[in-house]
Design a protein around this motif. Structure first.
Motif, PDB file in Angstrom:
ATOM      1  N   MET A 116       0.850  -1.191   0.000  1.00  0.00           N
ATOM      2  CA  MET A 116       0.000   0.000   0.000  1.00  0.00           C
ATOM      3  C   MET A 116       0.883   1.237   0.000  1.00  0.00           C
ATOM      4  O   MET A 116       1.799   1.340   0.818  1.00  0.00           O
ATOM      5  CB  MET A 116      -0.889   0.052   1.240  1.00  0.00           C
ATOM      6  N   ARG A 117       0.594   2.138  -0.923  1.00  0.00           N
ATOM      7  CA  ARG A 117       1.264   3.440  -0.955  1.00  0.00           C
ATOM      8  C   ARG A 117       0.228   4.473  -0.522  1.00  0.00           C
ATOM      9  O   ARG A 117      -0.804   4.630  -1.172  1.00  0.00           O
ATOM     10  CB  ARG A 117       1.778   3.773  -2.341  1.00  0.00           C
ATOM     11  N   TRP A 118       0.500   5.143   0.568  1.00  0.00           N
ATOM     12  CA  TRP A 118      -0.372   6.192   1.085  1.00  0.00           C
ATOM     13  C   TRP A 118       0.300   7.534   0.811  1.00  0.00           C
ATOM     14  O   TRP A 118       1.472   7.726   1.154  1.00  0.00           O
ATOM     15  CB  TRP A 118      -0.559   6.048   2.590  1.00  0.00           C
ATOM     16  N   GLN A 119      -0.441   8.456   0.198  1.00  0.00           N
ATOM     17  CA  GLN A 119       0.032   9.823  -0.016  1.00  0.00           C
ATOM     18  C   GLN A 119      -1.051  10.758   0.465  1.00  0.00           C
ATOM     19  O   GLN A 119      -2.237  10.457   0.335  1.00  0.00           O
ATOM     20  CB  GLN A 119       0.337  10.067  -1.496  1.00  0.00           C
ATOM     21  N   LEU A 158      -4.590   9.568  -0.861  1.00  0.00           N
ATOM     22  CA  LEU A 158      -4.640   8.622  -1.968  1.00  0.00           C
ATOM     23  C   LEU A 158      -3.955   7.343  -1.511  1.00  0.00           C
ATOM     24  O   LEU A 158      -2.798   7.377  -1.072  1.00  0.00           O
ATOM     25  CB  LEU A 158      -3.919   9.188  -3.203  1.00  0.00           C
ATOM     26  N   VAL A 159      -4.684   6.225  -1.575  1.00  0.00           N
ATOM     27  CA  VAL A 159      -4.133   4.929  -1.181  1.00  0.00           C
ATOM     28  C   VAL A 159      -4.148   4.022  -2.404  1.00  0.00           C
ATOM     29  O   VAL A 159      -5.214   3.689  -2.928  1.00  0.00           O
ATOM     30  CB  VAL A 159      -4.948   4.283  -0.033  1.00  0.00           C
ATOM     31  N   GLN A 160      -2.954   3.650  -2.870  1.00  0.00           N
ATOM     32  CA  GLN A 160      -2.814   2.751  -4.011  1.00  0.00           C
ATOM     33  C   GLN A 160      -2.366   1.390  -3.483  1.00  0.00           C
ATOM     34  O   GLN A 160      -1.427   1.287  -2.700  1.00  0.00           O
ATOM     35  CB  GLN A 160      -1.796   3.313  -5.000  1.00  0.00           C
ATOM     36  N   ILE A 161      -3.078   0.331  -3.915  1.00  0.00           N
ATOM     37  CA  ILE A 161      -2.879  -1.008  -3.372  1.00  0.00           C
ATOM     38  C   ILE A 161      -2.613  -1.973  -4.526  1.00  0.00           C
ATOM     39  O   ILE A 161      -3.335  -1.963  -5.517  1.00  0.00           O
ATOM     40  CB  ILE A 161      -4.134  -1.465  -2.598  1.00  0.00           C
ATOM     41  N   TRP A 162      -1.582  -2.814  -4.374  1.00  0.00           N
ATOM     42  CA  TRP A 162      -1.316  -3.849  -5.374  1.00  0.00           C
ATOM     43  C   TRP A 162      -0.807  -5.107  -4.668  1.00  0.00           C
ATOM     44  O   TRP A 162      -0.147  -5.038  -3.643  1.00  0.00           O
ATOM     45  CB  TRP A 162      -0.354  -3.369  -6.448  1.00  0.00           C
ATOM     46  N   ARG A 163      -1.172  -6.246  -5.252  1.00  0.00           N
ATOM     47  CA  ARG A 163      -0.818  -7.531  -4.667  1.00  0.00           C
ATOM     48  C   ARG A 163       0.654  -7.832  -4.923  1.00  0.00           C
ATOM     49  O   ARG A 163       1.166  -7.650  -6.021  1.00  0.00           O
ATOM     50  CB  ARG A 163      -1.702  -8.629  -5.241  1.00  0.00           C
ATOM     51  N   THR A 164       1.313  -8.362  -3.891  1.00  0.00           N
ATOM     52  CA  THR A 164       2.709  -8.794  -4.040  1.00  0.00           C
ATOM     53  C   THR A 164       2.825 -10.311  -3.955  1.00  0.00           C
ATOM     54  O   THR A 164       3.775 -10.879  -4.454  1.00  0.00           O
ATOM     55  CB  THR A 164       3.622  -8.137  -2.983  1.00  0.00           C
ATOM     56  N   ALA A 165       1.849 -10.969  -3.292  1.00  0.00           N
ATOM     57  CA  ALA A 165       1.840 -12.439  -3.200  1.00  0.00           C
ATOM     58  C   ALA A 165       0.414 -12.902  -2.884  1.00  0.00           C
ATOM     59  O   ALA A 165      -0.323 -12.199  -2.201  1.00  0.00           O
ATOM     60  CB  ALA A 165       2.792 -12.923  -2.116  1.00  0.00           C
TER      61      ALA A 165
END
Length: 167
Positions: A116-119, A158-165
């Motif tokens: 998760m990237r929070w800005q 802004l919260v960007q979420i991407w799967r890593t596993a």
């Protein structure tokens, strides 16, 4: 570069200078005791909380689900942090101490481990804002350029979420 899968917008009223994203089936209510209170993001099993200044009442949040890590969004931001969190069911909700859990309609591809990237930015017309971080009482920067996203509220996140596993 990643592809945007889903997004949603919502607002949250922070309580006790916190709000968080939690896996709704975990029943977890708090971050790890050893979480570093000198950082903005406080992770725990199936959740991550954001510390906010005491002057922040309402935050507008845009949540985005991505296939892989997205490019950094343009514009000036007051802060940015990333964290990895296990989401065993992959169903998210917003959690506050006073308000409890509110489900959100963001669709994630599957259960698993996510980055998760929070800005965030603060409303320059509503400040000044004081850092909530342990050991810091600085007045925070309020860069301009995100006024439309703020919608007149105290903070935009802004919260960007991407799967890593996968689980």
């Amino acid at each position: 570069m990643g592809r945007l899968l889903d997004s949603c917008n919502t607002t949250v009223t922070a309580s006790y200078r916190l709000f968080g994203l939690v896996d709704t089936t975990m029943g977890a209510e708090t971050f790890d005791d050893e979480a570093d209170r000198a950082k903005w993001l406080l992770p725990g099993p199936g959740l991550v909380y954001l510390q906010v200044p005491s002057e922040v009442v309402t935050t507008v949040i845009r949540l985005e689900s991505w296939t892989t890590a997205p490019a950094l969004p343009p514009g000036p931001w007051a802060g940015c942090e990333e964290v990895e969190v296990d989401l065993p069911e992959g169903e998210l909700g917003l959690q506050t101490v006073d308000g409890g859990l509110t489900e959100i309609p963001l669709v994630l591809p599957s259960p698993g481990t996510y980055r998760m990237r929070w800005q965030w930015v603060f409303n320059p017309d509503a400040g000044p804002f004081t850092s909530p971080l342990r050991g810091c009482s600085d007045v925070l920067a309020t860069p301009t350029g995100q006024e439309a996203a703020l919608s007149g509220q105290d903070q935009f996140c802004l919260v960007q979420i991407w799967r890593t596993a996968t689980a």
